[in-house]
Every structure is written in structure tokens, then in C-alpha cells.
Design a protein around this motif. Structure first.
Motif, mmCIF file in Angstrom:
data_model
loop_
_atom_site.group_PDB
_atom_site.id
_atom_site.type_symbol
_atom_site.label_atom_id
_atom_site.label_comp_id
_atom_site.label_asym_id
_atom_site.label_seq_id
_atom_site.Cartn_x
_atom_site.Cartn_y
_atom_site.Cartn_z
ATOM 1 N N GLU A 154 32.168 19.956 37.451
ATOM 2 C CA GLU A 154 32.709 21.239 37.424
ATOM 3 C C GLU A 154 33.396 21.219 35.964
ATOM 4 O OE1 GLU A 154 32.982 24.152 38.693
ATOM 5 O OE2 GLU A 154 31.851 23.697 40.628
ATOM 6 N N ALA A 155 33.176 22.116 35.145
ATOM 7 C CA ALA A 155 33.831 22.261 33.639
ATOM 8 C C ALA A 155 35.288 22.281 33.624
ATOM 9 C CB ALA A 155 33.054 23.232 32.746
ATOM 10 N N GLU A 156 35.929 21.609 33.014
ATOM 11 C CA GLU A 156 37.296 21.635 32.889
ATOM 12 C C GLU A 156 37.973 21.881 31.415
ATOM 13 O OE1 GLU A 156 39.265 21.933 35.718
ATOM 14 O OE2 GLU A 156 38.031 21.274 37.253
ATOM 15 N N VAL A 157 38.939 22.187 31.315
ATOM 16 C CA VAL A 157 39.608 22.370 29.821
ATOM 17 C C VAL A 157 39.633 21.015 29.233
ATOM 18 C CG1 VAL A 157 41.365 23.004 28.441
ATOM 19 C CG2 VAL A 157 40.647 24.739 30.297
ATOM 20 N N GLY A 158 39.204 20.765 28.183
ATOM 21 C CA GLY A 158 39.207 19.370 27.408
ATOM 22 C C GLY A 158 37.961 18.613 27.630
ATOM 23 N N ASP A 159 37.018 19.101 28.682
ATOM 24 C CA ASP A 159 35.681 18.534 28.667
ATOM 25 C C ASP A 159 34.600 18.619 27.511
ATOM 26 O OD1 ASP A 159 36.359 17.519 31.150
ATOM 27 O OD2 ASP A 159 35.263 18.984 32.077
ATOM 28 N N ARG A 160 34.081 17.726 27.181
ATOM 29 C CA ARG A 160 33.147 17.713 25.967
ATOM 30 C C ARG A 160 31.604 17.604 26.550
ATOM 31 N NH1 ARG A 160 34.727 14.406 20.611
ATOM 32 N NH2 ARG A 160 32.811 15.316 19.901
ATOM 33 N N PHE A 161 30.854 18.520 25.824
ATOM 34 C CA PHE A 161 29.392 18.621 26.236
ATOM 35 C C PHE A 161 28.651 18.689 25.184
ATOM 36 C CE2 PHE A 161 31.679 20.515 29.992
ATOM 37 C CZ PHE A 161 31.073 19.948 31.038
ATOM 38 N N ARG A 162 27.555 18.111 25.144
ATOM 39 C CA ARG A 162 26.392 18.113 24.113
ATOM 40 C C ARG A 162 25.608 19.145 24.758
ATOM 41 N NH1 ARG A 162 25.368 17.265 18.829
ATOM 42 N NH2 ARG A 162 23.019 16.902 18.608
ATOM 43 N N GLY A 163 25.718 20.345 24.124
ATOM 44 C CA GLY A 163 24.926 21.518 24.841
ATOM 45 C C GLY A 163 23.803 22.130 24.060
ATOM 46 N N LYS A 164 23.021 22.894 24.711
ATOM 47 C CA LYS A 164 21.878 23.623 23.808
ATOM 48 C C LYS A 164 22.131 25.088 23.901
ATOM 49 C CE LYS A 164 17.829 23.962 25.813
ATOM 50 N NZ LYS A 164 16.538 23.273 26.414
ATOM 51 N N VAL A 165 21.980 25.740 22.756
ATOM 52 C CA VAL A 165 22.163 26.808 22.402
ATOM 53 C C VAL A 165 20.963 27.665 23.133
ATOM 54 C CG1 VAL A 165 22.165 29.152 20.774
ATOM 55 C CG2 VAL A 165 23.186 26.863 20.266
ATOM 56 N N VAL A 166 21.263 28.605 24.184
ATOM 57 C CA VAL A 166 20.192 29.419 24.788
ATOM 58 C C VAL A 166 20.015 30.661 24.608
ATOM 59 C CG1 VAL A 166 20.242 27.743 26.899
ATOM 60 C CG2 VAL A 166 21.770 29.630 26.626
ATOM 61 N N LYS A 167 21.144 31.358 23.843
ATOM 62 C CA LYS A 167 21.006 32.667 23.536
ATOM 63 C C LYS A 167 22.076 32.997 22.385
ATOM 64 C CE LYS A 167 20.717 37.420 25.169
ATOM 65 N NZ LYS A 167 20.700 38.314 26.322
ATOM 66 N N THR A 168 21.692 34.036 21.506
ATOM 67 C CA THR A 168 22.705 34.248 20.592
ATOM 68 C C THR A 168 22.997 35.669 20.685
ATOM 69 O OG1 THR A 168 21.037 34.564 18.613
ATOM 70 C CG2 THR A 168 22.115 32.572 18.802
ATOM 71 N N THR A 169 24.209 36.186 20.455
ATOM 72 C CA THR A 169 24.470 37.705 20.394
ATOM 73 C C THR A 169 25.461 38.138 19.177
ATOM 74 O OG1 THR A 169 26.701 37.424 21.722
ATOM 75 C CG2 THR A 169 24.564 37.404 23.033
ATOM 76 N N ILE B 88 24.528 21.296 20.239
ATOM 77 C CA ILE B 88 25.890 21.321 19.472
ATOM 78 C C ILE B 88 26.890 20.760 20.487
ATOM 79 C CG2 ILE B 88 26.167 23.587 20.438
ATOM 80 C CD1 ILE B 88 27.755 24.118 17.955
ATOM 81 N N ASP B 89 27.703 20.042 19.882
ATOM 82 C CA ASP B 89 29.029 19.298 20.450
ATOM 83 C C ASP B 89 29.981 20.183 20.509
ATOM 84 O OD1 ASP B 89 27.904 16.809 20.942
ATOM 85 O OD2 ASP B 89 28.247 16.266 18.897
ATOM 86 N N VAL B 90 30.317 20.555 22.034
ATOM 87 C CA VAL B 90 31.207 21.737 22.280
ATOM 88 C C VAL B 90 32.543 20.985 23.238
ATOM 89 C CG1 VAL B 90 29.852 23.774 21.617
ATOM 90 C CG2 VAL B 90 30.024 22.853 24.232
ATOM 91 N N THR B 91 33.697 21.746 23.091
ATOM 92 C CA THR B 91 34.785 21.311 23.918
ATOM 93 C C THR B 91 35.392 22.447 24.880
ATOM 94 O OG1 THR B 91 35.431 19.679 22.405
ATOM 95 C CG2 THR B 91 36.998 20.309 23.873
ATOM 96 N N VAL B 92 35.514 22.489 26.105
ATOM 97 C CA VAL B 92 35.972 23.647 26.864
ATOM 98 C C VAL B 92 37.381 23.927 26.467
ATOM 99 C CG1 VAL B 92 36.083 24.420 29.256
ATOM 100 C CG2 VAL B 92 34.260 22.970 28.840
ATOM 101 N N VAL B 93 37.697 25.065 26.155
ATOM 102 C CA VAL B 93 39.214 25.319 25.834
ATOM 103 C C VAL B 93 39.501 26.402 27.014
ATOM 104 C CG1 VAL B 93 39.010 24.720 23.482
ATOM 105 C CG2 VAL B 93 38.274 26.989 24.401
#
Length: 757
Positions: free
Chosen positions: A624-639, A679-684
Motif C-alpha cells: 500500500e502506498a504511504e507518504v514518503g514511498d518512492r516508486f519508479r513509475g510509468k506514465v500511463v496518461k497525460t491530461t 519517472i522516479d516519483v515520491t508519494v506526498v
């Protein structure tokens, strides 16, 4: 009126009835008995064939397991039973060993004992019934045995002895002891235990013999009711005059030859004396008649008796062993580990002229052994195999798979080592050990225990304790007797007892005993067990000089295995559609991944780094994602207002347009990101009620070094989300995807939808 003349007797053992019935089934066999306890039923037969011109007992024993007896269809390709499995083979050996010595000398009729399992209820194990049934079948046949054998199992459960415990308790038994014997004496013992004391073994044997007497009396009663007249047989006698003549003329030479320490040299020396005796007392020309050949046979028999008498008298009365050792002296021992460089663990154990090379192979849980027999046991993750090639005794011969002896010795060593093997949770490997007998002159099975225990430690298997084994012997001449430690081949062949004991410093883990005479008292057994304990401790000290405990690091060639627990609800996400996700992970990390229904995930890979990387990926995919977790994610849609980034399978987060390029303002997300970018992202921000997750780019200086609480205050940068920002997308089970699809491609549409909610 029935066409069957049925006779039946029964005996009560520990409150349970065992019945013996004859006269209805298999009436053309020399003897046939149906043995029943509860709903377990076996048919035991004894059949006498033609007279053979041989100088040995032509006895064969077969146990035929039938899968229908437990309502199963065999798992083999042909869906029928093939060669006997391990359980049936071991049961056949336990029938054979106590009965064989009871046959009269000179019995050279082809004889076969066959047991069929007709019904097995898993409460009353069939092996004990088969052992008693074989003896009962002989009793009602025309085979001239003077004594009959009974068998019983003694289990130790929760500190108490239990007679013939149900099969469902076998995994819990602290001791599993099978004993065969006659009215007068114990003849055979098989035991597996969890570090029991010598005193407990003696107590169990005493209880067992009392129950065996009841069984033997029931078999004798059946023989009186329905037994056939016994065949007359002339027991051959050795010509004592020839024995005396050979002793007088060649006794000194034979005495000297039997004292040569080395086995092969001693055999050559004895053969040379025998040849000299034959040339002097029974020469055979090119055209020898029957009388000359008979004379030669008589001389051979007399020579063999004299050889046996000389060796036994020297050991039992003069207390001198063939190789000059003291009665409790163990032959020189050498131990070595890491003999086979690419094997996961190996050890060489040499004791005198017995040498064993044991090798360990570690595998994944997919390599476990499927047990396709009548037992409740369905799989084995630890198994020990034993090989005995003919070169180990300086002979030639066919090598067509394991013989019954090989299977028996392998099972004995397996029983000895099994109590030390760690649980699957602690050590999630399948373990196979193979003992190769390279030389043999006494007790290669106990040598296998020693070598295999060292090999397991060398492989890094966290065994609870090292285990050693030693073979004891007995030679009794009248009132003179001697208990021998670490018997050699000749002492086993000419002796009265073969008593193998294996265990750790804390107690016995396996025991096997065969006794050929009836005069073995409990005092002798007590002495043998104590002498074996001292010998076992001596061997353990020698083994410790080579390796004194399990290694912390496994072989670089061993597979690495780690296990983690995930939320069972995440199993589907880990597997993916049609297994695409788990297959991709296996390919990327060169790993095997096993997933249990309870969420246990085991990862196997060639190196520790690959295992760690794969587990890290699985954890990031399933947690489960928690604040502070880092992920190497993939962009699936832009808006218009940001980019949806897939964090794990089925879980997305929103990276607001104001944060796609930290420190700079962009007119559209597409200037920086496109679908498919990683992209490397962090949950805030995490809003579980609405199933939304807010993200920032991980290398954004404004979030560097911030705690989760501080990150929550920074927020996503989306002014429409209220104080502290907010999250977009991302929840459980694909909610993030659904939320993303509900949002309009324009930022305003997305905001309006949120306001309406």
C-alpha cells in the motif's frame, strides 16, 4: 452351506483387535492369511516352489501396494502400479530380516512371501499387519519353521509410549519404533526418533516384546487350527572329522591368514589356504565323478566352518579382533569437506576401509518429491539417497538402479538426519543428499550419516545439530561374549548382531538392529547402547575437526531463495492477466516465483542480488502506498492538469502539472512527459477515502530530506485540492485506473467532477 472352511483367531493389542483369517482367499498358495485391524486389510501368502540346486536360502519377499486400497488411482503415466515404492520396499525388508534366520539350514526350496494391501484406513498402518501376516502365512503352510514372528510399533507421543499409534500421529511422534521378535527374543528393530535417550529405547523394547508375545500366541493358535503338516527336511551336517583334519594340518596357516588386517589381502590369504586344503584333501581331475565333486563340497563346508570357529573364538573368548583393535576402538577416521567444487555442499568420510562421499543439492519447492503411495504423506522436501556400486568392494556387477539394500540404507540415513533439518519457513529449500559408497568394509550406512551431516553443514543448511552413526556387533560363544564397536565386514558376516545407532550429542535419532540368536539379553543391549553412545561422541569430535557447524554463506552455485508475505488481495496484481506480470518478473531477474494462496511469495534466483532486486520490485508492486514511498513509475496518461503515473499494477498516482518539471513552469504536460515514460516519483499525499494518491518528482529539491509528515504539508501543488494539496488517482484493485478514466481530458472537467462529488 459355505464352500469355505474358514479359521479365525484374534488378539487385542492396546485395546484394538487384530484378526487372522485363513481358508477363504488364495487357497492355492501354500499358506494364505487375511489380517485385519479396523478397516485396514492385507492378504499375506507364503508359497513353496521347486527344489533348487543352490547353497543358499532362495527366499523372496514382496509387498504390493494397491492404490485402490485407499481409493486412489496411480499418478503414473500408465495409471497402474509399477515397481515397488520406498514404503513397500522397506516393509518387505522388515518382513525378510527377522524371518530369514529362522529357516532351517538346508531349506533350498524356492519360497516367496507376498503381501497385497486390500484396504487401508490410515488409522491402522498396513506395515505392522503385513509383518504379522507373513509370519502367519508361514505358520499355516507346510514350511517347517520352529518359531513364529510377531511385530508391533511403539510410538512416543507427548512423552508417553503408545502401542500401534494411528498413522495421523506419525509426524508428531518423538519416537517411531518397529520391533519384530519371537516368544523368546527380539530379532529386529527399526527406529526413527527425535534425540531420545538410550534408556527410553530400552523401555520401549521391553513394552514391545510383551505385546509381541501376544501376537505370536495368536499365530500359533491359528496354526493349530488350520496349519498344514510341515515338510520333512534333513538338515545338512558338516563332517566334523574333516574339520578336525583341516584344523590339525592347516589350522595354523588359517589362523594366521584370518588375522591379516586389510580386507582384500585377508580374503586373498584365506583363499590361498582354502585352495591348498582342496588340493590336499579333494583334488579334482579333468574327469571328476560325482563322488569327487561331493568330497570337494564337503571339504569346502568344513573349511568354512573352521574359519568361522577360529574367528569367533578369537574374538569372543580371546578378545582379539581380526584387525587387532580393542572391542570399543574405532578405526582411523579422516574427514574432509568441499570435495566436489560445483556441488552445493560435499563431504568425504573415511573410516578404515569404508569411504563415503556425500553431496548436497539444494532446489526450489517445485523440486519436492511427490509421494504417490498409500501414506498420508504427500510430499517430501528432504530426502537422502544411497548408492553402492560394485567397485566399492572390488567386484564387478550390473548397475541397474538402486537395490533394496540401497533403498534401506538411504532411508536409515534419512531417518537419522531428518530431525535436524530446519522447517521450510526457516530454510525454504528442497534438500537432496546422495551418498556414494566408494569403499566398503563395514557399516557404509553409518558412514553415510556422518558424511551427509558434514555435507549439509558445508552447504549452509542450518541443521540443529551434527549427527554421527556407528555400527555395533556381538559375538557370543557359550557364556563368553563381546560387544564390538565399529564392526568390519567379517565381524558383521560371522557375528550374532548388527546394531546401528545414529544420533547427536543429545540423543538417538535412528536405530536399526538385526539379531541372529535368541540369547541377547537386555543387559547386553544396554551395554551395546552405552558403548555406541561413547563411539558416537568420538566420531562427532572427529567430524568437528573438519567442520564445526553450518556455514553462514551458501555455495555461490546454490540457488538463492527468499520469501515474503504480501496481502492475499494483491496476488492477482502480482500474477497479472494470464500470468503476464509474474512471467515478466521471472524473465527480468532470471528467477522462479512461487505464490501461495496465503500470500507467501518465494523467489529463487542464481544470485542473492537478483533475489533482493526481485523482492524489492514485488514489494513495491504489492505494498500500500504511504507518504514518503518512492516508486519508479510509468506514465500511463497525460491530461491538462497533470500526468497519471502507474506505481504498481492497478495503482496510479497523479503528478500535478506544476511539478512535472521542478522549479519551472510548463504550459502543458506533454512538453516534459509522454505516455510510456518512466519517472522516479515520491508519494506526498494519500487520500484513502477517495482512493487518490498525490505525487512529486523524486529529485525535486523542495522535497529532499523531508519526513513523511513534512511531505504531507507540502502536498501535490494542485490548488484545487484544498490545503495541503491532494491526490489524484490511485487506489486499490485498479480504482486509480477507473478514477483516471472518469476524469475529462481537460483540467476543468476534472475539477468540476470533483466539486460535484
Amino acid at each position: 452351506m459355505s464352500m469355505f472352511d474358514v479359521s479365525r483367531v484374534s488378539v487385542e493389542i492396546s485395546g484394538k483387535e487384530i484378526s487372522f483369517e485363513t481358508g477363504k482367499l488364495a487357497r492355492q498358495a501354500s499358506g494364505a492369511v487375511v489380517v485385519r485391524a479396523g478397516e485396514t486389510v492385507v492378504l499375506s501368502t507364503a508359497t513353496v516352489g521347486s527344489l533348487r540346486d543352490v547353497d543358499f536360502l532362495p527366499l523372496t519377499v514382496d509387498v504390493e501396494e494397491r492404490h485402490y486400497s485407499v481409493g486412489k488411482i496411480p499418478g503414473s503415466f500408465f495409471r497402474r502400479e509399477a515397481r515397488a515404492g520406498e514404503k513397500a520396499t522397506l516393509t518387505a525388508r522388515m518382513i525378510d530380516r527377522p524371518i530369514r534366520p529362522l529357516f532351517p539350514k538346508g531349506w533350498h526350496y524356492e519360497t516367496q512371501l507376498v503381501t497385497l494391501t486390500l484396504s487401508v484406513d490410515h488409522e491402522h498402518p498396513y506395515d505392522i499387519l503385513a509383518m504379522n501376516g507373513a509370519s502367519a502365512a508361514i505358520a499355516v503352510s507346510d514350511i517347517p519353521l520352529d518359531k513364529y514372528v510377531g511385530a508391533v510399533r511403539i510410538g512416543k507421543l507427548n512423552g508417553d509410549f503408545v502401542v500401534n499409534p494411528p498413522e495421523e500421529t506419525f509426524e508428531e511422534l518423538e519416537m517411531d519404533l518397529i520391533v519384530s521378535g519371537t516368544e523368546d527374543a527380539i530379532l529386529m528393530v527399526e527406529c526413527g526418533a527425535r534425540f531420545v535417550s538410550e534408556a527410553e529405547v530400552l523401555d520401549a523394547l521391553d513394552i514391545a516384546h510383551g505385546e509381541i508375545r501376544k501376537v505370536v500366541r495368536a499365530i500359533e493358535e491359528l496354526a493349530q487350527k488350520a496349519g498344514k503338516p510341515k515338510r520333512e527336511i534333513v538338515v545338512p551336517e558338516v563332517d566334523e572329522a574333516l574339520v578336525a583334519e583341516i584344523r590339525e594340518r592347516f589350522g595354523a596357516k588359517l589362523d594366521e591368514a584370518t588375522q591379516v588386517p586389510e580386507k582384500l589381502a585377508r580374503q586373498d590369504a584365506i583363499d590361498a589356504v582354502e585352495q591348498e586344503v582342496l588340493e590336499a584333501l579333494a583334488p579334482v581331475g579333468e574327469e571328476a565323478d560325482e563322488a569327487a565333486l561331493a568330497r570337494r563340497t564337503a571339504v569346502r563346508e568344513a573349511f568354512a566352518k573352521l574359519e568361522k570357529d577360529i574367528i569367533r573364538h578369537r574374538i569372543a573368548v580371546l578378545k582379539k579382533r581380526p584387525d587387532g583393535r580393542a572391542q570399543d576402538e574405532i578405526r582411523p577416521i579422516e574427514c574432509e569437506v568441499d570435495v566436489s567444487p560445483r556441488v552445493h555442499g560435499s563431504a568425504l568420510f573415511t573410516r578404515g576401509e569404508t569411504q563415503i562421499l556425500s553431496n548436497v543439492a539444494l532446489g526450489t519447492t517445485r523440486m519436492d518429491m511427490k509421494v504417490d503411495d498409500l501414506r498420508l504423506l504427500e510430499r517430501k522436501r528432504f530426502f537422502h539417497h544411497y548408492n553402492f556400486p560394485p567397485f566399492s568392494v572390488g567386484e564387478t556387477g550390473f548397475m541397474r538402479g538402486p537395490k533394496r539394500r540401497d533403498i534401506g540404507h538411504g532411508a536409515l540415513a534419512e531417518r537419522a538426519l531428518a530431525p535436524t533439518i530446519p522447517d521450510e519457513e526457516e530454510f525454504p529449500y528442497v534438500i537432496r543428499v546422495v551418498s556414494e559408497t566408494l569403499e566398503s568394509n563395514g557399516s557404509s550406512s553409518m558412514g553415510s550419516v556422518c558424511a551427509s551431516s558434514m555435507a549439509l553443514q558445508a552447504a549452509g543448511v542450518p541443521v540443529s545439530a551434527p549427527v554421527a552413526g556407528v555400527a555395533m556387533g556381538l559375538i557370543k560363544e557359550g557364556d563368553d561374549y563381546i560387544v564390538l564397536t565399529d564392526i568390519a565386514g567379517v565381524e558383521d558376516h560371522l557375528g550374532d548382531m548388527d546394531f546401528k545407532v545414529a544420533g547427536s550429542r543429545d540423543g538417538i535419532t535412528a536405530l536399526q538392529m538385526d539379531i541372529k540368536i535368541s540369547g541377547v539379553t537386555f543387559d547386553i543391549l544396554r551395554d551395546a547402547l552405552e558403548q555406541a553412545r561413547r563411539g558416537r561422541l568420538f566420531i562427532l569430535d572427529k567430524m568437528a575437526e573438519a567442520i564445526d557447524g553450518p556455514r553462514e554463506q551458501m555455495s555461490p552455485y546454490a540457488p538463492r531463495i527468499e520469501s515474503i508475505k504480501i496481502d492475499p488481495e494483491k496476488i492477482g496484481a502480482l500474477i497479472g492477466k494470464g500470468g503476464e506480470t509474474v512471467r515478466a518478473l521471472q524473465e527480468e531477474f532470471e528467477a522462479e516465483i512461487d505464490i501461495d494462496d496465503d500470500g507467501t511469495v518465494r523467489v529463487y534466483a542464481p544470485t542473492g542480488k537478483q533475489v533482493e532486486a526481485c523482492i524489492e520490485r514485488i514489494e513495491s508492486m504489492t505494498k500500500e502506498a504511504e507518504v514518503g514511498d518512492r516508486f519508479r513509475g510509468k506514465v500511463v496518461k497525460t491530461t491538462a492538469f497533470g500526468a497519471f503515473v502507474e506505481l504498481t499494477k492497478g495503482t496510479d498516482g497523479l503528478l500535478h502539472i506544476s511539478n512535472v518539471k521542478p522549479g519551472e513552469r510548463v504550459n502543458s504536460v506533454e512538453e516534459v512527459l509522454s505516455p510510456g515514460d518512466e519517472i522516479d516519483v515520491t508519494v506526498v499525499e494519500v487520500d484513502r477515502e477517495r482512493g487518490r494518491i498525490g505525487l512529486r518528482v523524486s529529485d525535486d529539491p523542495s522535497i529532499q530530506g523531508k519526513t513523511p509528515a513534512e511531505l504531507s504539508k507540502i502536498g501535490t501543488g494542485d490548488p484545487t485540492m484544498g490545503s495541503g494539496g491532494g491526490g489524484g488517482g490511485g487506489g486499490r484493485g485498479g480504482n486509480g485506473r477507473r478514477e483516471r478514466e472518469r476524469l475529462d481530458s481537460g483540467g476543468g472537467g476534472g475539477r468540476r467532477r470533483r466539486r460535484r462529488r
